[in-house]
Design a protein around this motif. Structure first.
Motif, mmCIF file in Angstrom:
data_model
loop_
_atom_site.group_PDB
_atom_site.id
_atom_site.type_symbol
_atom_site.label_atom_id
_atom_site.label_comp_id
_atom_site.label_asym_id
_atom_site.label_seq_id
_atom_site.Cartn_x
_atom_site.Cartn_y
_atom_site.Cartn_z
ATOM 1 N N UNK A 256 0.851 -1.197 0.000
ATOM 2 C CA UNK A 256 0.000 0.000 0.000
ATOM 3 C C UNK A 256 0.883 1.242 0.000
ATOM 4 N N UNK A 257 0.298 2.361 -0.412
ATOM 5 C CA UNK A 257 0.973 3.639 -0.211
ATOM 6 C C UNK A 257 0.234 4.340 0.930
ATOM 7 N N UNK A 258 0.950 5.208 1.647
ATOM 8 C CA UNK A 258 0.368 5.839 2.835
ATOM 9 C C UNK A 258 0.292 7.352 2.626
ATOM 10 N N UNK A 259 -0.930 7.898 2.784
ATOM 11 C CA UNK A 259 -1.089 9.364 2.805
ATOM 12 C C UNK A 259 -1.882 9.722 4.053
ATOM 13 N N UNK A 260 -1.416 10.717 4.782
ATOM 14 C CA UNK A 260 -2.132 11.171 5.980
ATOM 15 C C UNK A 260 -2.463 10.051 6.942
#
Ligand code: FAD
Length: 478
Positions: A256-260
């Motif tokens: 996954x990519x992580x934002x906030x």
């Protein structure tokens, strides 16, 4: 950590909505894939960006961008996405010599490449016939140059001096042409990058040296037009969403990519951010910045006058601080023009007012209408790491799109495309990463657009000739 449910279906995530990320998204969308772009800023477009015009309203490009006819992937992307009508094609290059002499140099359609360049080379009024011949010979020798695997590659300047190019030809042709094409100073760029400019950008084809100049702000073209085209085909674009990390398994695969603080699951990721940011997200895959891997600055001096002062669409100012001038918008009693200076490291020791005054003085010397004009507003915009510095050795460290991780790919103008750090390099990198990402998921995806066709004469005259090895040379002499 929260996992976003709405995106659990997505297949490819692209980190970064610059030209590399947008080109990758376009290729993947064409291949029928689901794509989400996460872009940290409010707008996509990255370095090909605009700011609000403080005088006329609307948008002004942070720095004028131009492509050349050899930029087949950039032009192809614009054509496919309906942006090509907003590119003007200038076949004539305008040079203004040190004495203010103007030369309008147009490659001819009557002669096959590379002879099409004869009017361009021989039309430069600021050179004597001896200098013009030296330039033509130097161009051909450059096309045939070969650095050899074992050698330490020379810089452009060292090589040009070694073949006896006159100082005036180096200063008034090679320096402005190489520095503006590669964004780095002539005493730092590699011979192989310089050869690429000469061959692909000039000699290879009758249209290679055409200038493709955006006639709409870059922010409108890429930040609005290209993103609208992508969204109309199903790409999700999330702006104002900086990716803070990638969630990876022990074998390096990305989950996954992580934002906030939210994880967005994905099956493949293309990291399409500049190398410093990429180094923070995937430090194991990006070379550390060192003397081979560095940025080069470009400065744009924006000037608003109370009347129209520049009477050419563009001009190369040779032998001056100003390198290129581009005529901007003229509205009522206001005109905008922009002077671009590549490799602007240490220019006027950072004194912006000094630089502005010098540039205005130079414009007044070469454009008579500027002499009586009042300067209304000025902005000096410098990007200290505008482009990757294409120095000797850099090609050994630029990473390719495919990485050790089976579902993690790299894109960006700094990756190994064989091209300098340009819009073309960015688009190529995005397309190469898209092909690799699609392939990792078993989906066919169209790759690069073909280069301009090289005729047999070009292939013959531009074939690199390996330097004779010293032992062989000495045995021949004996
Ligand atoms: C002053 C200047 C003049 C230039 N002139 C020319 C020219 O005339 N012709 C030419 O061909 N090229 C020119 N270039 C080069 C050209 O602009 C670049 O090569 C090209 O735009 C690079 O595209 P990119 O997608 O590789 O990178 P970028 O444009 O830098 O895009 C990367 C994107 O990633 C985003 N991002 C970064 N970190 C994150 C994160 N953690 N999460 C999400 N998003 C993130 C950034 O906000 C950015 O939008 C110039 C560049 C500059 C600066």
């Amino acid at each position: 950590m929260t996992v976003s449910a709405s995106t659990s279906q997505q297949r490819v995530v692209i980190v970064g909505g610059g030209l590399a990320g947008l080109a990758a998204a376009a290729a993947l969308t064409d291949a029928g894939m689901r794509v989400t772009i996460y872009e940290a800023r409010r707008r996509c477009g990255g370095r090909a960006a605009s700011f609000d015009d403080p005088v006329g309203g609307g948008l002004v490009d942070a720095c004028q961008h131009v492509a050349m006819g050899c930029c087949t992937n950039f032009i192809d992307l614009c054509r496919r996405t309906g942006l090509a009508d907003a590119l003007r094609r200038d076949r004539t290059l305008f040079f203004i010599g040190p004495d203010g002499d103007r030369a309008a140099c147009t490659p001819t359609r009557l002669l096959p490449a590379p002879l099409h360049l004869a009017p361009l080379v021989f039309g430069m009024k600021h050179f004597s016939w001896r200098e013009k011949l030296a330039l033509a010979t130097g161009m051909l020798r450059l096309a045939r140059s070969h650095t050899g695997k074992q050698q330490v590659e020379p810089t452009a300047l060292a090589w040009l001096e070694s073949i006896g190019q006159p100082e005036s030809v180096i200063r008034l042709f090679w320096q402005p042409v190489i520095e503006s094409a590669l964004g780095e100073s002539i005493d730092l760029v590699s011979l192989s990058a310089t050869r690429k400019v000469a061959v692909d950008g000039f000699l290879a084809h009758g249209e290679a040296a055409d200038l493709w100049v955006p006639t709409a702000p870059l922010g409108t073209l890429f930040g609005e037009g290209l993103t609208a085209w992508l969204e109309s085909r199903g790409t999700t674009i999330v702006t104002g969403a900086a990716v803070s990390s990638l969630a990876r398994d022990a074998d390096g695969r990305v989950r996954a990519v992580v934002t906030g603080g939210v994880e967005h699951p994905c099956e493949a990721v293309i990291v399409a951010v500049p190398w410093r940011q990429a180094g923070r997200l995937v430090p194991d895959l990006v070379p550390a910045a060192d003397e081979r891997f560095a940025g080069s600055p470009i400065t744009a001096v924006h000037l608003w006058f109370d009347r129209d002062v520049v009477d050419l669409p563009h001009a190369v100012l040779v032998g001056r601080v100003s390198q290129w001038v581009f005529r901007g918008e003229v509205t009522g009693d206001r005109s905008h023009c922009q002077v671009v200076i590549s490799a602007s490291r240490g220019l006027f020791a950072g004194d912006r007012d000094g630089l502005r005054d010098a540039v205005v003085d130079e414009l007044r010397q070469v454009f008579p209408r500027a002499r009586a004009a009042r300067l209304v507003e000025a902005r000096v915009v410098t990007d200290p790491t505008a482009v990757l510095s294409v120095r000797p050795g850099v090609e050994d460290v630029r990473p390719p799109a495919r990485t050790r991780s089976a579902n993690l790919f790299l894109a960006g103008d700094w990756t190994a495309t064989g091209w300098p750090s340009t819009m073309e390099g960015a688009v190529r990198s995005g397309r190469l990463a898209a092909v690799a990402a699609a392939e990792s998921l078993g989906v066919p995806c169209a790759g690069l657009a073909p280069d301009l066709h090289k005729n047999p004469l070009v292939r013959l005259l531009c074939r690199p000739v390996a330097p004779q090895r010293a032992t062989r040379a000495s045995s021949v002499t004996e």
